[in-house]
Design a protein around this motif. Structure first.
Motif, PDB file in Angstrom:
ATOM      1  N   LEU A  82     -11.945  -2.755  14.266  1.00 60.01           N
ATOM      2  CA  LEU A  82     -13.023  -2.510  15.232  1.00 60.01           C
ATOM      3  C   LEU A  82     -12.477  -2.372  16.647  1.00 60.01           C
ATOM      4  O   LEU A  82     -12.950  -1.544  17.427  1.00 60.01           O
ATOM      5  N   ARG A  83     -11.478  -3.182  16.993  1.00 56.74           N
ATOM      6  CA  ARG A  83     -10.869  -3.050  18.326  1.00 56.74           C
ATOM      7  C   ARG A  83     -10.193  -1.695  18.473  1.00 56.74           C
ATOM      8  O   ARG A  83     -10.303  -1.043  19.515  1.00 56.74           O
ATOM      9  N   ASP A  84      -9.487  -1.253  17.423  1.00 56.16           N
ATOM     10  CA  ASP A  84      -8.852   0.068  17.462  1.00 56.16           C
ATOM     11  C   ASP A  84      -9.891   1.173  17.603  1.00 56.16           C
ATOM     12  O   ASP A  84      -9.716   2.102  18.388  1.00 56.16           O
ATOM     13  N   LEU A  85     -10.970   1.067  16.867  1.00 59.87           N
ATOM     14  CA  LEU A  85     -12.040   2.065  16.948  1.00 59.87           C
ATOM     15  C   LEU A  85     -12.655   2.105  18.340  1.00 59.87           C
ATOM     16  O   LEU A  85     -12.878   3.186  18.898  1.00 59.87           O
ATOM     17  N   ALA A  86     -12.908   0.943  18.919  1.00 58.45           N
ATOM     18  CA  ALA A  86     -13.473   0.893  20.268  1.00 58.45           C
ATOM     19  C   ALA A  86     -12.527   1.542  21.268  1.00 58.45           C
ATOM     20  O   ALA A  86     -12.965   2.267  22.176  1.00 58.45           O
ATOM     21  N   SER A  87     -11.239   1.314  21.102  1.00 59.92           N
ATOM     22  CA  SER A  87     -10.251   1.921  21.996  1.00 59.92           C
ATOM     23  C   SER A  87     -10.246   3.441  21.859  1.00 59.92           C
ATOM     24  O   SER A  87     -10.229   4.169  22.862  1.00 59.92           O
ATOM     25  N   VAL A  88     -10.283   3.929  20.638  1.00 61.52           N
ATOM     26  CA  VAL A  88     -10.300   5.382  20.405  1.00 61.52           C
ATOM     27  C   VAL A  88     -11.566   5.999  20.985  1.00 61.52           C
ATOM     28  O   VAL A  88     -11.513   7.053  21.643  1.00 61.52           O
ATOM     29  N   LEU A  89     -12.702   5.367  20.778  1.00 60.96           N
ATOM     30  CA  LEU A  89     -13.954   5.900  21.309  1.00 60.96           C
ATOM     31  C   LEU A  89     -13.956   5.915  22.834  1.00 60.96           C
ATOM     32  O   LEU A  89     -14.412   6.884  23.450  1.00 60.96           O
ATOM     33  N   ALA A  90     -13.438   4.855  23.449  1.00 68.08           N
ATOM     34  CA  ALA A  90     -13.389   4.811  24.910  1.00 68.08           C
ATOM     35  C   ALA A  90     -12.464   5.890  25.454  1.00 68.08           C
ATOM     36  O   ALA A  90     -12.778   6.557  26.443  1.00 68.08           O
ATOM     37  N   ARG A  91     -11.332   6.076  24.800  1.00 73.36           N
ATOM     38  CA  ARG A  91     -10.400   7.119  25.252  1.00 73.36           C
ATOM     39  C   ARG A  91     -10.999   8.507  25.094  1.00 73.36           C
ATOM     40  O   ARG A  91     -10.848   9.357  25.966  1.00 73.36           O
ATOM     41  N   SER A  92     -11.660   8.745  23.978  1.00 74.21           N
ATOM     42  CA  SER A  92     -12.232  10.079  23.766  1.00 74.21           C
ATOM     43  C   SER A  92     -13.388  10.338  24.726  1.00 74.21           C
ATOM     44  O   SER A  92     -13.592  11.473  25.166  1.00 74.21           O
ATOM     45  N   ALA A  93     -14.134   9.311  25.081  1.00 78.01           N
ATOM     46  CA  ALA A  93     -15.235   9.488  26.031  1.00 78.01           C
ATOM     47  C   ALA A  93     -14.718   9.780  27.435  1.00 78.01           C
ATOM     48  O   ALA A  93     -15.347  10.507  28.194  1.00 78.01           O
ATOM     49  N   ALA A  94     -13.563   9.231  27.772  1.00 74.03           N
ATOM     50  CA  ALA A  94     -13.011   9.398  29.121  1.00 74.03           C
ATOM     51  C   ALA A  94     -12.056  10.585  29.220  1.00 74.03           C
ATOM     52  O   ALA A  94     -11.619  10.934  30.313  1.00 74.03           O
ATOM     53  N   ASP A  95     -11.733  11.217  28.097  1.00 73.89           N
ATOM     54  CA  ASP A  95     -10.763  12.310  28.088  1.00 73.89           C
ATOM     55  C   ASP A  95     -11.419  13.601  28.558  1.00 73.89           C
ATOM     56  O   ASP A  95     -12.415  14.043  28.001  1.00 73.89           O
ATOM     57  N   HIS A  96     -10.830  14.204  29.583  1.00 69.27           N
ATOM     58  CA  HIS A  96     -11.355  15.460  30.113  1.00 69.27           C
ATOM     59  C   HIS A  96     -10.500  16.652  29.694  1.00 69.27           C
ATOM     60  O   HIS A  96     -10.730  17.765  30.143  1.00 69.27           O
ATOM     61  N   GLY A  97      -9.505  16.384  28.859  1.00 70.95           N
ATOM     62  CA  GLY A  97      -8.689  17.464  28.319  1.00 70.95           C
ATOM     63  C   GLY A  97      -7.527  17.905  29.181  1.00 70.95           C
ATOM     64  O   GLY A  97      -6.712  18.706  28.744  1.00 70.95           O
ATOM     65  N   SER A  98      -7.417  17.414  30.398  1.00 66.50           N
ATOM     66  CA  SER A  98      -6.296  17.835  31.240  1.00 66.50           C
ATOM     67  C   SER A  98      -5.059  17.031  30.882  1.00 66.50           C
ATOM     68  O   SER A  98      -5.128  15.838  30.585  1.00 66.50           O
ATOM     69  N   ARG A  99      -3.924  17.703  30.875  1.00 65.69           N
ATOM     70  CA  ARG A  99      -2.649  17.069  30.560  1.00 65.69           C
ATOM     71  C   ARG A  99      -1.668  17.367  31.671  1.00 65.69           C
ATOM     72  O   ARG A  99      -1.702  18.425  32.291  1.00 65.69           O
ATOM     73  N   THR A 100      -0.780  16.425  31.941  1.00 68.84           N
ATOM     74  CA  THR A 100       0.259  16.598  32.947  1.00 68.84           C
ATOM     75  C   THR A 100       1.603  16.565  32.235  1.00 68.84           C
ATOM     76  O   THR A 100       1.873  15.651  31.458  1.00 68.84           O
ATOM     77  N   SER A 101       2.439  17.543  32.500  1.00 66.25           N
ATOM     78  CA  SER A 101       3.737  17.592  31.835  1.00 66.25           C
ATOM     79  C   SER A 101       4.680  16.558  32.440  1.00 66.25           C
ATOM     80  O   SER A 101       4.525  16.125  33.596  1.00 66.25           O
ATOM     81  N   LEU A 102       5.647  16.155  31.654  1.00 67.92           N
ATOM     82  CA  LEU A 102       6.651  15.213  32.126  1.00 67.92           C
ATOM     83  C   LEU A 102       7.409  15.792  33.312  1.00 67.92           C
ATOM     84  O   LEU A 102       7.695  15.090  34.290  1.00 67.92           O
ATOM     85  N   ASP A 103       7.707  17.080  33.263  1.00 66.11           N
ATOM     86  CA  ASP A 103       8.431  17.714  34.365  1.00 66.11           C
ATOM     87  C   ASP A 103       7.633  17.662  35.662  1.00 66.11           C
ATOM     88  O   ASP A 103       8.204  17.447  36.740  1.00 66.11           O
ATOM     89  N   ASP A 104       6.318  17.843  35.595  1.00 61.41           N
ATOM     90  CA  ASP A 104       5.480  17.746  36.790  1.00 61.41           C
ATOM     91  C   ASP A 104       5.493  16.324  37.365  1.00 61.41           C
ATOM     92  O   ASP A 104       5.558  16.143  38.575  1.00 61.41           O
ATOM     93  N   VAL A 105       5.417  15.341  36.500  1.00 62.87           N
ATOM     94  CA  VAL A 105       5.435  13.948  36.960  1.00 62.87           C
ATOM     95  C   VAL A 105       6.781  13.615  37.590  1.00 62.87           C
ATOM     96  O   VAL A 105       6.844  12.998  38.660  1.00 62.87           O
ATOM     97  N   LEU A 106       7.865  14.032  36.954  1.00 60.53           N
ATOM     98  CA  LEU A 106       9.189  13.788  37.526  1.00 60.53           C
ATOM     99  C   LEU A 106       9.322  14.462  38.886  1.00 60.53           C
ATOM    100  O   LEU A 106       9.902  13.894  39.824  1.00 60.53           O
ATOM    101  N   GLY A 107       8.778  15.680  39.019  1.00 62.06           N
ATOM    102  CA  GLY A 107       8.834  16.395  40.285  1.00 62.06           C
ATOM    103  C   GLY A 107       8.125  15.659  41.399  1.00 62.06           C
ATOM    104  O   GLY A 107       8.586  15.654  42.551  1.00 62.06           O
ATOM    105  N   VAL A 108       7.008  15.004  41.101  1.00 57.40           N
ATOM    106  CA  VAL A 108       6.288  14.227  42.113  1.00 57.40           C
ATOM    107  C   VAL A 108       7.186  13.120  42.663  1.00 57.40           C
ATOM    108  O   VAL A 108       7.129  12.798  43.851  1.00 57.40           O
TER     109      VAL A 108
END
Length: 71
Positions: A30-56
């Protein structure tokens, strides 16, 4: 209070241990399910590449590979 035969007491204890283990497993599920549901509700689909983060932070993959382990 009735006295159960020793083997019956063990059976009850074993059944109780199994039930507690099942409840612990269900609780974790149930804790795992709650975590997955919370993540999916907050996910807006944008991703940041590792190279972009390193560049910052002023690095590249190559600059990180060139660092000494002590740094």
């Amino acid at each position: 209070m009735s006295v159960l035969p020793y083997s019956r007491e063990l059976s009850v204890a074993d059944a109780t241990r199994r039930r507690v283990a099942e409840l612990d497993h269900s609780d974790a599920d149930l804790r795992d399910l709650a975590s997955v549901l919370a993540r999916s509700a907050a996910d807006h689909g944008s991703r940041t590449s590792l190279d972009d983060v390193l560049g910052v932070f002023g690095h590249t993959r190559q600059s990180l590979a060139a660092l000494d382990d002590d740094e």
